[in-house]
Design a protein around this motif. Structure first.
Motif, PDB file in Angstrom:
ATOM      1  N   GLY A   1      -5.157 -10.483   3.030  1.00 20.92           N
ATOM      2  CA  GLY A   1      -5.458  -9.873   4.076  1.00 20.92           C
ATOM      3  C   GLY A   1      -4.176  -9.098   5.309  1.00 20.92           C
ATOM      4  O   GLY A   1      -4.249  -9.133   6.357  1.00 20.92           O
ATOM      5  N   ASN A   2      -3.383  -8.638   4.354  1.00 15.28           N
ATOM      6  CA  ASN A   2      -2.439  -7.176   5.248  1.00 15.28           C
ATOM      7  C   ASN A   2      -4.071  -6.109   4.788  1.00 15.28           C
ATOM      8  O   ASN A   2      -4.714  -5.849   4.281  1.00 15.28           O
ATOM      9  CB  ASN A   2      -1.171  -6.984   3.856  1.00 15.28           C
ATOM     10  CG  ASN A   2      -0.172  -7.891   3.944  1.00 15.28           C
ATOM     11  OD1 ASN A   2       0.941  -8.766   4.959  1.00 15.28           O
ATOM     12  ND2 ASN A   2      -0.570  -8.704   2.891  1.00 15.28           N
ATOM     13  N   ASP A   3      -3.535  -5.484   5.649  1.00 20.65           N
ATOM     14  CA  ASP A   3      -4.347  -4.507   6.119  1.00 20.65           C
ATOM     15  C   ASP A   3      -4.211  -2.719   7.285  1.00 20.65           C
ATOM     16  O   ASP A   3      -3.497  -2.976   8.553  1.00 20.65           O
ATOM     17  CB  ASP A   3      -6.066  -4.543   6.484  1.00 20.65           C
ATOM     18  CG  ASP A   3      -6.942  -4.253   6.778  1.00 20.65           C
ATOM     19  OD1 ASP A   3      -6.818  -2.698   6.517  1.00 20.65           O
ATOM     20  OD2 ASP A   3      -8.207  -3.995   6.799  1.00 20.65           O
ATOM     21  N   GLY A   4      -3.902  -2.087   6.339  1.00 25.45           N
ATOM     22  CA  GLY A   4      -3.239  -0.825   7.243  1.00 25.45           C
ATOM     23  C   GLY A   4      -4.727  -0.236   8.378  1.00 25.45           C
ATOM     24  O   GLY A   4      -4.064   0.825   9.315  1.00 25.45           O
ATOM     25  N   ARG A   5      -5.365  -0.514   8.080  1.00 31.56           N
ATOM     26  CA  ARG A   5      -6.296  -0.225   9.247  1.00 31.56           C
ATOM     27  C   ARG A   5      -5.787  -0.723  10.352  1.00 31.56           C
ATOM     28  O   ARG A   5      -6.691  -0.545  11.607  1.00 31.56           O
ATOM     29  CB  ARG A   5      -8.036  -0.919   8.825  1.00 31.56           C
ATOM     30  CG  ARG A   5      -8.206   0.602   7.575  1.00 31.56           C
ATOM     31  CD  ARG A   5      -9.477  -0.247   6.750  1.00 31.56           C
ATOM     32  NE  ARG A   5      -9.442  -1.232   6.345  1.00 31.56           N
ATOM     33  CZ  ARG A   5     -10.797  -1.865   6.069  1.00 31.56           C
ATOM     34  NH1 ARG A   5     -11.685  -1.017   5.665  1.00 31.56           N
ATOM     35  NH2 ARG A   5     -10.721  -3.369   4.740  1.00 31.56           N
ATOM     36  N   LYS A   6      -5.398  -1.957  10.691  1.00 32.68           N
ATOM     37  CA  LYS A   6      -5.196  -2.968  12.045  1.00 32.68           C
ATOM     38  C   LYS A   6      -3.359  -2.676  12.341  1.00 32.68           C
ATOM     39  O   LYS A   6      -3.184  -3.202  13.129  1.00 32.68           O
ATOM     40  CB  LYS A   6      -4.873  -4.422  11.525  1.00 32.68           C
ATOM     41  CG  LYS A   6      -6.521  -4.408  11.140  1.00 32.68           C
ATOM     42  CD  LYS A   6      -7.166  -6.020  11.191  1.00 32.68           C
ATOM     43  CE  LYS A   6      -8.630  -6.454  10.894  1.00 32.68           C
ATOM     44  NZ  LYS A   6      -8.991  -7.652  10.231  1.00 32.68           N
ATOM     45  N   ILE A   7      -2.842  -2.226  11.303  1.00 35.92           N
ATOM     46  CA  ILE A   7      -1.269  -1.402  11.148  1.00 35.92           C
ATOM     47  C   ILE A   7      -1.322  -0.618  12.071  1.00 35.92           C
ATOM     48  O   ILE A   7      -1.733   0.370  11.045  1.00 35.92           O
ATOM     49  CB  ILE A   7      -1.137  -2.471  10.277  1.00 35.92           C
ATOM     50  CG1 ILE A   7      -0.901  -3.590   9.951  1.00 35.92           C
ATOM     51  CG2 ILE A   7       0.859  -1.942  10.547  1.00 35.92           C
ATOM     52  CD1 ILE A   7      -0.779  -4.431   8.590  1.00 35.92           C
ATOM     53  N   THR A   8      -0.059  -0.414  13.547  1.00 34.16           N
ATOM     54  CA  THR A   8       0.130   0.804  13.885  1.00 34.16           C
ATOM     55  C   THR A   8       1.496   1.675  13.162  1.00 34.16           C
ATOM     56  O   THR A   8       2.238   0.216  12.455  1.00 34.16           O
ATOM     57  CB  THR A   8       0.191   0.863  15.296  1.00 34.16           C
ATOM     58  OG1 THR A   8       1.195   0.143  15.670  1.00 34.16           O
ATOM     59  CG2 THR A   8      -1.249   0.686  15.942  1.00 34.16           C
ATOM     60  N   VAL A   9       1.761   3.192  12.985  1.00 39.34           N
ATOM     61  CA  VAL A   9       2.658   3.098  13.330  1.00 39.34           C
ATOM     62  C   VAL A   9       3.740   2.666  13.731  1.00 39.34           C
ATOM     63  O   VAL A   9       5.286   2.386  13.451  1.00 39.34           O
ATOM     64  CB  VAL A   9       3.352   5.192  13.121  1.00 39.34           C
ATOM     65  CG1 VAL A   9       4.624   5.367  13.187  1.00 39.34           C
ATOM     66  CG2 VAL A   9       2.724   5.571  11.915  1.00 39.34           C
ATOM     67  N   ARG A  10       3.536   2.225  15.635  1.00 37.59           N
ATOM     68  CA  ARG A  10       4.749   1.178  16.180  1.00 37.59           C
ATOM     69  C   ARG A  10       5.353   0.350  15.743  1.00 37.59           C
ATOM     70  O   ARG A  10       6.476   0.132  16.044  1.00 37.59           O
ATOM     71  CB  ARG A  10       4.385   1.461  17.144  1.00 37.59           C
ATOM     72  CG  ARG A  10       5.031   1.098  18.262  1.00 37.59           C
ATOM     73  CD  ARG A  10       4.230   0.702  19.431  1.00 37.59           C
ATOM     74  NE  ARG A  10       3.696   2.015  20.367  1.00 37.59           N
ATOM     75  CZ  ARG A  10       3.649   2.623  21.363  1.00 37.59           C
ATOM     76  NH1 ARG A  10       5.326   2.873  21.471  1.00 37.59           N
ATOM     77  NH2 ARG A  10       3.455   3.742  22.189  1.00 37.59           N
ATOM     78  N   GLN A  11       4.462  -0.503  15.127  1.00 41.78           N
ATOM     79  CA  GLN A  11       4.401  -1.801  14.842  1.00 41.78           C
ATOM     80  C   GLN A  11       5.492  -1.971  12.884  1.00 41.78           C
ATOM     81  O   GLN A  11       6.108  -3.067  12.900  1.00 41.78           O
ATOM     82  CB  GLN A  11       3.307  -2.660  14.362  1.00 41.78           C
ATOM     83  CG  GLN A  11       2.177  -2.734  15.624  1.00 41.78           C
ATOM     84  CD  GLN A  11       0.889  -3.083  15.625  1.00 41.78           C
ATOM     85  OE1 GLN A  11       0.055  -3.084  14.284  1.00 41.78           O
ATOM     86  NE2 GLN A  11      -0.041  -3.867  16.787  1.00 41.78           N
ATOM     87  N   LEU A  12       5.244  -0.905  12.816  1.00 39.37           N
ATOM     88  CA  LEU A  12       6.031  -0.564  11.029  1.00 39.37           C
ATOM     89  C   LEU A  12       7.957  -0.732  12.121  1.00 39.37           C
ATOM     90  O   LEU A  12       8.161  -1.358  11.395  1.00 39.37           O
ATOM     91  CB  LEU A  12       5.789   0.905  10.819  1.00 39.37           C
ATOM     92  CG  LEU A  12       4.469   0.551  10.039  1.00 39.37           C
ATOM     93  CD1 LEU A  12       4.686   1.959   8.783  1.00 39.37           C
ATOM     94  CD2 LEU A  12       4.444  -0.396   9.052  1.00 39.37           C
TER      95      LEU A  12
END
Length: 397
Positions: free
Chosen positions: A139-150
């Protein structure tokens, strides 16, 4: 460990612990001789309270040693209590270097935001753009996560330290841990929430941030922190050690208490690669305060990027703290807010804060984990007491 581990005592509790009143602060601001005398008295009382907190840390709370370094435009002061080495009884030195744990995140975020200012990274771009195929699975997907959210802990990614316990690292404290390996451990578990729909502290995001820095620059995150922060600010007591288990220069021994009634275990020699860009650095109170001052007052980031860093969101803690990008804001009991971060890593606990008008404070103890909740409360109280006026005001005129 580098997990965000601080007690959630409210601002009122810390205000009582610090013993600072709004009236005392107001008296400091009156520009005449009577105010200066009153301010000096208040500052002396505040410093006495600060010494009392350090003493409590090294007696009732059980830490071997503690120090606070605080500074403003008039100079700096270092106070210490307890010992650097329980075997020899050597006292804590004021120029000690410590492992700073998650305070490293402020350095990593600063480098990332410098890259944003150079148009080499887009805060709102997906992680996939920089690390294709890395964030996948369960369920983890780098296409949906932004740098800001990291950087803001809103990615929903599982925290690697939920699955890599201190007990495991105690078995082999000198072992190397690769960032990609650590990320893989985290991604074997489902996300906590959908990206952007919550807030939860996770070291995994900063491991990925370090990987992005390396992909974009072609250099290690260690080299970029040295090149962009340590050298320009002349931080001669600050290090990004990589795999080295040593702490250069004068330093206290670092201790853990593996059980409630267990004896202290010396864990000074420790490979910080398990923390990396999320918590692997070493610094002194003097150096870290210099870094915080430069950061908060705009010497390291362009105005647009500093505004992004200081755009916070609530963390859900009742004390009013809010998290930006690698930097946290928190109300002061004497009014206003301060910016900083805390850090926990095997052997050491550190907390720091800085105000926009040029006050900074860093508190360090050489026990973690294994201290009581009161240790967390007292470390926070020491930072706030120092920032709220433990230094006499400048003479009027």
């Amino acid at each position: 460990m580098i997990k965000y581990r601080r007690a959630l005592g409210g601002a009122l509790t810390l205000a009582v612990a610090a013993g600072v009143t709004a009236g005392a602060l107001a008296a400091d601001r009156r520009p005449h001789a009577a105010a200066t005398a009153a301010g000096s008295t208040d500052a002396a009382a505040s410093q006495a309270r600060l010494r009392g907190i350090l003493h409590r840390l090294t007696t009732e709370d059980g830490a071997p040693g503690a120090l606070v370094e605080y500074r403003d435009r008039r100079g700096s002061t270092v106070l210490t209590s307890g010992v650097a080495d329980v075997k020899t009884g050597a006292p804590m030195r004021g120029d000690s270097r410590f492992r700073i744990g998650s305070m490293t995140k402020s350095y990593t975020a600063t480098v990332m935001l410098q890259l944003v200012g150079e148009h080499r990274v887009d805060l709102d771009a997906p992680v996939e753009r920089y690390l294709p195929g890395v964030v996948r699975g369960h369920g983890n997907d780098g296409r949906k996560i932004t740098v800001r959210q990291l950087l803001q802990h809103t990615s929903g990614l599982p925290d690697v330290l939920d699955y890599l316990s201190p007990q495991e690292m105690l078995k082999d404290p000198l072992a190397h841990h690769d960032a990609r390996e650590l990320v893989g451990i985290a991604l074997a578990h489902p996300p906590t929430f959908e990206p952007g729909e919550g807030w939860k502290y996770t070291n995994t995001g900063y491991l990925l941030a370090g990987m992005i820095i390396e992909k974009v620059t072609g250099r290690t995150y260690n080299d970029e922190i040295r090149r962009r922060i340590i050298r320009p600010l002349h931080l001669r007591e600050t290090f990004v050690p990589g795999d080295s288990p040593e702490i250069p220069g004068p330093h206290p021994r670092g201790y853990v208490r593996p059980g409630e009634d267990a004896p202290l275990m010396d864990l000074t020699a420790f490979n910080p690669s398990s923390a990396g860009p999320a918590g692997g650095m070493i610094s002194s109170g003097t150096d870290h305060n210099r870094f915080l001052d430069a950061l908060v007052r705009g010497r390291l980031l362009r105005p647009a990027q500093l505004r992004q860093m200081m755009r916070t969101r609530p963390t859900g803690n009742p004390d009013g703290r809010a998290y930006g990008l690698g930097l946290e804001s928190r109300p002061l009991p004497c009014g206003g807010v301060y910016w900083g971060h805390g850090g926990d890593i095997l052997g050491y606990q550190t907390v720091s804060g800085a105000t926009s008008d040029g006050r900074q404070a860093t508190v360090m103890v050489n026990l973690d984990p294994g201290g009581p909740d009161a240790q967390d409360d007292d470390v926070e109280a020491a930072v706030q007491t120092a920032l709220c006026g433990a230094r006499p005001p400048a003479p009027a005129g």
